[in-house]
Design a protein around this motif. Structure first.
Motif, short mmCIF file in Angstrom:
data_model
loop_
_atom_site.label_atom_id
_atom_site.label_comp_id
_atom_site.label_asym_id
_atom_site.label_seq_id
_atom_site.Cartn_x
_atom_site.Cartn_y
_atom_site.Cartn_z
N ARG A 95 -24.15 -26.40 16.13
CA ARG A 95 -24.14 -27.62 16.93
C ARG A 95 -23.09 -27.51 18.04
O ARG A 95 -23.31 -27.96 19.17
N ARG A 96 -21.95 -26.90 17.72
CA ARG A 96 -20.89 -26.74 18.72
C ARG A 96 -21.45 -25.95 19.91
O ARG A 96 -21.31 -26.34 21.06
N GLY A 97 -22.16 -24.84 19.59
CA GLY A 97 -22.73 -24.02 20.66
C GLY A 97 -23.76 -24.81 21.47
O GLY A 97 -23.78 -24.77 22.70
N GLU A 98 -24.60 -25.59 20.76
CA GLU A 98 -25.62 -26.35 21.46
C GLU A 98 -24.99 -27.38 22.41
O GLU A 98 -25.46 -27.60 23.52
N LYS A 99 -23.90 -27.99 21.94
CA LYS A 99 -23.22 -28.97 22.79
C LYS A 99 -22.58 -28.29 23.99
O LYS A 99 -22.59 -28.82 25.11
N TYR B 14 -21.61 -27.07 29.63
CA TYR B 14 -21.47 -26.14 30.75
C TYR B 14 -22.74 -26.08 31.60
O TYR B 14 -22.85 -25.28 32.50
N ASP B 15 -23.74 -26.89 31.20
CA ASP B 15 -24.96 -26.99 32.00
C ASP B 15 -25.66 -25.66 32.22
O ASP B 15 -26.15 -25.37 33.30
N CYS B 16 -25.68 -24.84 31.18
CA CYS B 16 -26.37 -23.56 31.29
C CYS B 16 -27.85 -23.76 31.59
O CYS B 16 -28.51 -22.91 32.18
N GLU C 38 -11.78 -19.56 26.21
CA GLU C 38 -11.94 -18.44 25.27
C GLU C 38 -12.64 -18.86 23.98
O GLU C 38 -13.60 -18.25 23.55
N SER C 39 -12.18 -19.97 23.38
CA SER C 39 -12.76 -20.41 22.10
C SER C 39 -14.22 -20.83 22.31
O SER C 39 -15.08 -20.61 21.45
N ASP C 40 -14.50 -21.44 23.46
CA ASP C 40 -15.87 -21.84 23.74
C ASP C 40 -16.77 -20.61 23.90
O ASP C 40 -17.94 -20.62 23.50
N LEU C 41 -16.21 -19.54 24.49
CA LEU C 41 -17.00 -18.31 24.63
C LEU C 41 -17.42 -17.78 23.27
O LEU C 41 -18.57 -17.37 23.07
N ALA C 42 -16.50 -17.84 22.31
CA ALA C 42 -16.84 -17.38 20.96
C ALA C 42 -17.96 -18.23 20.39
O ALA C 42 -18.92 -17.72 19.79
N ALA C 43 -17.86 -19.55 20.58
CA ALA C 43 -18.90 -20.44 20.06
C ALA C 43 -20.22 -20.19 20.75
O ALA C 43 -21.29 -20.24 20.12
N LEU C 44 -20.19 -19.90 22.06
CA LEU C 44 -21.42 -19.61 22.78
C LEU C 44 -22.05 -18.31 22.28
O LEU C 44 -23.27 -18.18 22.18
N LYS C 45 -21.20 -17.34 21.94
CA LYS C 45 -21.72 -16.08 21.41
C LYS C 45 -22.49 -16.35 20.11
O LYS C 45 -23.60 -15.84 19.89
N VAL C 46 -21.89 -17.19 19.23
CA VAL C 46 -22.56 -17.55 17.99
C VAL C 46 -23.93 -18.16 18.29
O VAL C 46 -24.94 -17.81 17.68
N ARG D 280 -30.27 -17.52 18.73
CA ARG D 280 -31.51 -17.97 19.41
C ARG D 280 -32.65 -16.98 19.19
O ARG D 280 -32.63 -15.88 19.74
N VAL D 281 -33.60 -17.32 18.35
CA VAL D 281 -34.73 -16.43 18.08
C VAL D 281 -36.05 -17.14 18.33
O VAL D 281 -37.10 -16.72 17.87
#
Lengths: 516, 554, 158
Positions: B154-158, B163-165, B228-236, B241-242
């Protein structure tokens, strides 16, 4: 013509060619079209299928009330199952899982497959009912008596084969219904172990285990069992049935046709205007051969032969009944689909796992003792039925419904007694349980010997003996016994069918079953 | 004879009439015919009226679904917007190659709706997966590897939203409208399958470089720096994503609520509950619907079961978790996905081979996810402990009192060995956690407790030296009600447990008696209450000595 | 026959010439039997065939030389690649359905000795016509061959 003379062979050839339709017809039907008595007779005895019939049929036999056409219904139903069964074999695959899927294919994508399977299923049920009713008809009209004793035994063989055909067909869809019904059936075959175990001789003498092994070809219901049941269903039993059926129908003719009372001619009255029965003058019959050939000529010495030509009189009757049978099967097939439950699952028993309806009476007895319900009492009943024509050698009432000493009042009394005792016994066992519930440590042999099934059998036997004494007639005893067993069979079947739910517990209606 | 002629005539005419009825029924009134007739008139170019099926011998598939859904048959025209006749939406796997039932369940042999969909009473034995849970069908073959904790997903989705990807990238069918290189240029990569197809590990640095290069325009305006911490969450998030966002969320939730603490899937998990490896293939014909309201569907059964487990399955030890409707929905989706059918291995996707053959994990092995996977159902997602009706309370593990007393070694040993005989299982076995992973869980527990500092490990053999006899009397008076006369446990912890005695120090026990365990029924014996006086330190030491006597006895 | 006297004991009952009821009954029975037979004859003709799709996907090996046949495993199709494109030729003999084998300069049938050129035309033997060319379409990097769809010889997928 000149050509014919110059080339006579060629001319004959052309003439023959022209006459092919006529000569073909003549070679096909001997004796010409069945328009006169003589040609009709030759039509019947010159035809491989029709010549099982006598050339002439007694008017008594053609009355609807004499036989109700039940024998023909049975044969017609058999022929329907035969034809539809062969058609189903185009798609059926006798291998576990594949069998189930192939039935699904028959149901869903085979053109006319669903309809033909439904007809097959309904015709099989009609056949069982018709065979049972036919036997009851023969019994109640006293038609098992001399000279028809042996044909009664042949008929019993046909009954057993009919039930066998129906039962073996039950496994073929390989669904839950089939799997668990056959598991129970196989264990009934094994149930003599109930006795041998109690006597502690199973390891030396194990007929039950042998029967089960022969039936299943393995320790469980699996592919071996399916192949065996398939073989029995499509090959062994139909062949046996056709053979016995031939004997049965042939004996009907040889034993003097359908049984009729001595005063049949008087009871029939004068013939209708449009029939021309033959009144054979008794002295015209020749005795010379009859005295040489050992056997009976039933027509001899019985006065006028009140007969009509089988073709077309009997022919219309038989075809009419046969088409009526087809009509019933087709109508049922249109209304109701043959059942097909989930794929067989050896780990999850159906609850309740019920046998085909005609075995539910036995299953009700099996609930008390597997051996007595499944083997003991059926054997007693079969032996008893087989002995009836040899024990009742009276003459009175042959050919008449409920004929003989006792008659209708005895049949009514037996019906009341048969239903009453069975109902009382069932009600008692359902309400208060049976020996095992009262004294859990009782040896199995006691229960095998003393259970609702055996008690009911004893009660019926006692009643029959009372009837023999009361009317001073073995026919009365037979009437009482047969009626009682018929009533018991019907009652137990209804209880097993409608009033038994999961774990074989009593319920007033299937809607009360838990979890469903 | 006249009677018999009439019998023959009317029976024959009756048979003829019924046969005609049967023929008409067979040829005109089959359900699939009606749909195909509609398709013939509505679809472009029309269709032939005939039965159709997709045959894939190697998958044992013979699916006649396309007899009604004729728009999904290979090479047949569809009717857009029609519920039955529409085309299949574009998917990774070609239906002509895989058939229908492999993903959707249901009974492909059937040609009418009730039987094919396996509606009430028609399952033999597999009903169709409800359309809203269609993602669950992927579970027939796939076991998505290393799904993280729900919170992490959920953190990554938020963050993707924040960041409006989605301005430039499409993800799970959303976004991707902005074209930073101009309308004619290629679109930004679709991120829907990025977890399978992979991505450039340097993506962030490259994005930054592009942004630096652009003076203005979308690149300049819409891409900003990411913490930095958000980058880790985005990596997760990217790794997860499959193409099945709901299923990933569902699986993540399962590994957040601690379900594997009791249930095994693919051999990993606890033993208190039934193995769920093939729960999605459950035969509704065998399920007990006595206490399930509504239609007899697997969906209804699952949902009601999550709401009130012990009501639906009498005698179930599964507690009521007070799940929200959304959580129940996700867990139901996950249950449907547990299919793991016996497919020929040639069809196995890489993820399943990795899990089944090489022992890859179906969930991340970080402390937070591991705690969510094995511990949370009993000890609470926040370590607050749980109390369920009819069960002894499960202790809080993130309470300050506990964490300030328990050393890391004590907690790790307890996780590794469990409490034999109690519901706390040991997780140090082959299918549980490695020592390192247990260390991560311990660290996560400390984080849940607000970072209470670990206690220095002490010598377990060190004794406080109390009086055993006096301790026995005091124990009988104060402790035995909850902990049992012989320390066998009851409402309270089992004190004669050999793992507890082997791992807990005297000091840990004494301090626990003195300070109690907030959140459980263990009171603070170091302070007087209305019903009893405070216990003095030497009295507490004596009780500890009494407890220690069981160590010898066992 | 109607002139025959009723007095004969053996032929006392001549069939009435116009027995409408009897004839109607017989014809009705015959008609229902015939209709039933028609229905039964439909049964053996399967509505759907349990055979898999005739379409299959195949990737050509990089090393395939121009004009050399490539036969995918388990299929009776030879794929060729040349300057003008890709095409597929059936390897089912047009004589009696044996699978032809690759020979030095074409195909040879092992059953009755038919021989074909590489483009499928008959060189020798009892085969009545050339091996058919099959439809090829492109799907990503692979080709889809439809064994059920015959195209004119010379049709290539560029």
């Amino acid at each position: 013509m000149s050509e014919a003379t110059t080339e006579p062979a060629m001319g004959r050839f052309l003439a023959n060619l022209r006459e092919i339709p006529k000569t073909f017809r003549e070679s096909f039907v001997r004796g010409g079209a069945p328009t006169t008595d003589r040609t009709r007779s030759s039509f019947v005895f010159g035809n491989v299928f029709l010549h099982l019939h006598a050339v002439r049929t007694h008017r008594w036999s053609l009355r609807w009330s004499t036989t109700a056409g039940l024998g023909i219904v049975s044969v017609a139903a058999f022929l329907i199952t035969l034809i539809t069964g062969v058609l189903l074999m185009f798609y059926y695959k006798p291998y576990p899982d594949a069998a189930y899927v192939s039935i699904k294919d028959i149901h869903f994508v085979v053109p006319t497959g669903r309809f033909i399977r439904n007809i097959h299923r309904w015709a099989a049920n009609v056949m069982v009912v018709a065979v049972l009713l036919h036997m009851a008809r023969v019994f109640f009209t006293g038609a098992y008596r001399k000279p028809r004793e042996f044909n009664w035994l042949v008929g019993m063989g046909l009954l057993v084969i009919t039930l066998g055909l129906s039962f073996t067909g039950y496994l073929l869809p390989w669904d839950q219904l089939a799997y668990w019904a056959i598991t129970i059936g196989a264990n009934i075959a094994q149930s003599p172990q109930e006795v041998t175990d109690a006597l502690k001789i199973t390891q030396y003498f194990d007929p039950g285990g042998m029967q089960r092994l022969l039936l299943l070809g393995s320790s469980d219901v699996g592919e071996e069992a399916l192949i065996r049941f398939f073989l029995l269903h499509v090959m062994i039993l139909p062949l046996a049935l056709v053979a016995l059926l031939g004997v049965h129908m042939w004996r009907v003719r040889k034993d003097g046709g359908i049984a009729r009372p001595d005063d049949a001619d008087a009871r029939l009255g004068p013939p209708p205007a449009d029939t021309y029965p033959v009144f054979t003058e008794a002295p015209q019959k020749t005795y010379q051969i009859a005295t040489i050939v050992k056997g009976r000529t039933p027509a001899v010495g019985k006065g006028p032969e009140n007969t009509v030509p089988s073709m077309p009189h009997l022919f219309y009757a038989e075809m009419g009944v046969a088409m009526l049978t087809v009509l019933v099967c087709v109508a049922l097939a249109l209304v109701s689909d043959a059942p097909l439950k989930e794929l067989a699952n050896p780990n999850v028993p159906e609850n309740p796992a019920k046998a085909p309806w005609y075995f539910l009476g036995l299953q009700e007895l099996v609930a008390y003792s597997a051996f007595m319900g499944g083997i003991g009492i059926p054997s007693i009943v079969l032996i008893g039925l087989g002995l009836i024509p040899y024990l009742d050698r009276e003459k009175e009432g042959t050919g008449l419904w409920f004929g003989g000493p006792g008659g209708v009042p005895l049949v009514i009394l037996s019906t009341v007694y048969g239903f009453g005792t069975a109902l009382a016994l069932e009600a008692f066992a359902i309400r208060f349980g049976w020996i095992r519930q009262w004294w859990p440590d009782v040896p199995q042999l006691v229960i095998t010997a003393l259970n609702p099934g055996t008690v009911l059998t004893a009660l019926y036997a006692g009643f029959s003996i009372w009837a023999v004494k009361k009317w001073g007639s073995t026919r009365a005893g037979a009437l009482a016994l047969f009626t009682c067993f018929l009533c018991g069979f019907i009652l137990l079947t209804i209880v097993g069918e409608h009033f038994r739910g999961p774990n074989w517990v009593f319920y007033w209606s299937p809607s009360e079953w838990p979890g469903h | 004879m006249k009677k018999n002629k009439h019998l023959l005539l009317w029976s024959s005419l009756g048979v003829l009439a019924l046969l005609v009825v049967a023929a008409v029924q067979e040829n005109f009134f089959k359900e699939w015919r009606r749909h195909q007739l509609r398709a013939a008139s509505q679809a472009e170019g029309g269709v032939d009226i005939k039965l159709r099926q997709v045959v894939v011998p190697s998958l044992n598939v013979m699916d006649r679904c396309v007899s009604c859904h004729v728009g999904m048959a290979p090479g047949e025209p569809a009717v857009a917007g029609d519920k039955v006749l529409a085309a299949h939406k574009p998917v990774v796997h070609d239906p002509a190659e895989f058939g229908c039932t492999v993903c959707h369940g249901g009974q492909g042999r059937a040609t009418d709706r009730e039987d094919a969909h396996g509606e009430e009473g028609h399952y033999w034995p597999e009903p169709m997966i409800p359309a809203k849970y269609a993602e669950a069908g992927c579970g027939t073959c796939h076991t998505h590897i290393e799904v993280p904790n729900y919170e992490l997903v959920r953190r990554g989705e938020k963050l993707v939203e924040r960041y409006d990807c989605l301005a430039c990238h499409a993800l799970d069918g959303r976004g991707g409208t902005l074209r930073p290189l101009g309308a004619a240029a290629v679109t930004s990569p679709d991120l829907t399958y990025v977890g399978v197809r992979g991505y450039d590990a340097q993506w962030y640095e490259k994005h930054i470089a592009r942004r630096a290069a652009a003076a203005d325009g979308p690149w300049h305006a819409s891409f900003g720096e990411i913490a930095e911490s958000d980058l880790a969450a985005l990596k997760v998030l990217l790794d997860s994503r499959v193409g099945t966002p709901r299923l990933v969320e569902a699986k993540a939730l399962f590994h957040t609520l601690g379900c594997r603490g009791c249930h095994k899937i693919g051999g990993v998990g606890g033993e208190d509950g039934p193995d769920l490896t093939r729960e999605g293939e459950k035969d509704p014909g065998l399920a007990d619907f006595t206490h399930v309201p509504g239609p007899r569907s697997l969906e209804g059964w699952f949902k009601e079961h999550f709401r009130a487990p012990a009501t639906v399955v009498p005698g179930s030890k599964m507690p009521e978790f007070s799940l929200t409707a959304e959580q129940i929905d996700l867990l139901t989706l996950y249950m449907f996905s547990l299919r793991r059918s016996d497919l020929p291995e040639a069809y196995w996707p890489k993820d399943r081979i990795k899990v089944v053959r090489f022992g890859a994990s179906e969930f991340s092995r970080d402390g937070e996810t591991l705690y969510g996977t094995f511990c949370a159902s009993c000890h609470g997602t926040a370590g607050q402990g749980m109390r369920f009706a009819g069960m002894t309370a499960f202790p809080a593990v993130a309470s300050e009192g506990f964490l300030s007393l328990a050393s890391d070694r004590f907690i790790a040993e307890t996780i590794r060995k469990g409490r034999p005989g109690r519901r706390m299982a040991g997780w140090g076995h082959a299918n549980g956690m490695t020592d390192e992973e247990i260390g991560r869980v311990v660290a996560h527990i400390r984080a849940l407790g607000g970072g209470v500092a670990p206690v220095e490990p002490e010598d377990v053999a060190q004794r406080l030296g109390g009086n055993k006899a006096r301790g026995a009397a005091l124990y009988g008076e104060h402790c035995s009600v909850c902990h049992g006369k012989a320390g066998e446990g009851g409402e309270g912890t089992a004190l004669n447990n050999r793992v507890l005695l082997a791992t807990a120090t005297d000091k840990y026990m004494a301090e626990t008696i003195r300070l109690g365990r907030p959140g459980t029924s263990m009171p603070t014996f170091g302070m007087a209450s209305t019903v009893r006086p405070a216990l003095a330190p030497d009295e507490i030491a004596s009780i500890v000595a009494h407890i220690r006597s069981w160590e010898v006895a066992r | 026959m109607t002139t025959m006297s009723k007095s004969s004991r053996l032929d006392p009952e001549p069939m009435p010439r116009r027995d409408f009821l009897g004839l109607a009954a017989m014809w009705a029975m015959g008609a229902s039997a015939a209709f039933a037979l028609l229905g039964m004859l439909r049964l053996p003709r399967a509505a759907v065939l349990p055979a898999p799709s005739k379409k299959f996907k195949v990737a050509l090996p990089e090393s395939l030389a121009d004009g050399e046949p490539f036969v995918p495993a388990g299929r009776s199709v030879a794929l060729f690649k040349d300057k003008e494109g890709v095409y597929a030729v059936s390897t089912v003999c047009t004589h009696l359905g044996c699978i032809v084998k690759q020979s030095a300069d074409g195909f040879a049938c092992p059953c009755h000795g038919s021989e074909f050129n590489k483009d499928g035309t008959v060189k020798k033997g009892p085969a009545p016509k050339a091996l058919p060319w099959l439809a090829v379409t492109k799907d990503g990097g692979a080709f889809v061959v439809d064994e059920g769809k015959v195209v004119d010889p010379g049709t290539r997928l560029a």
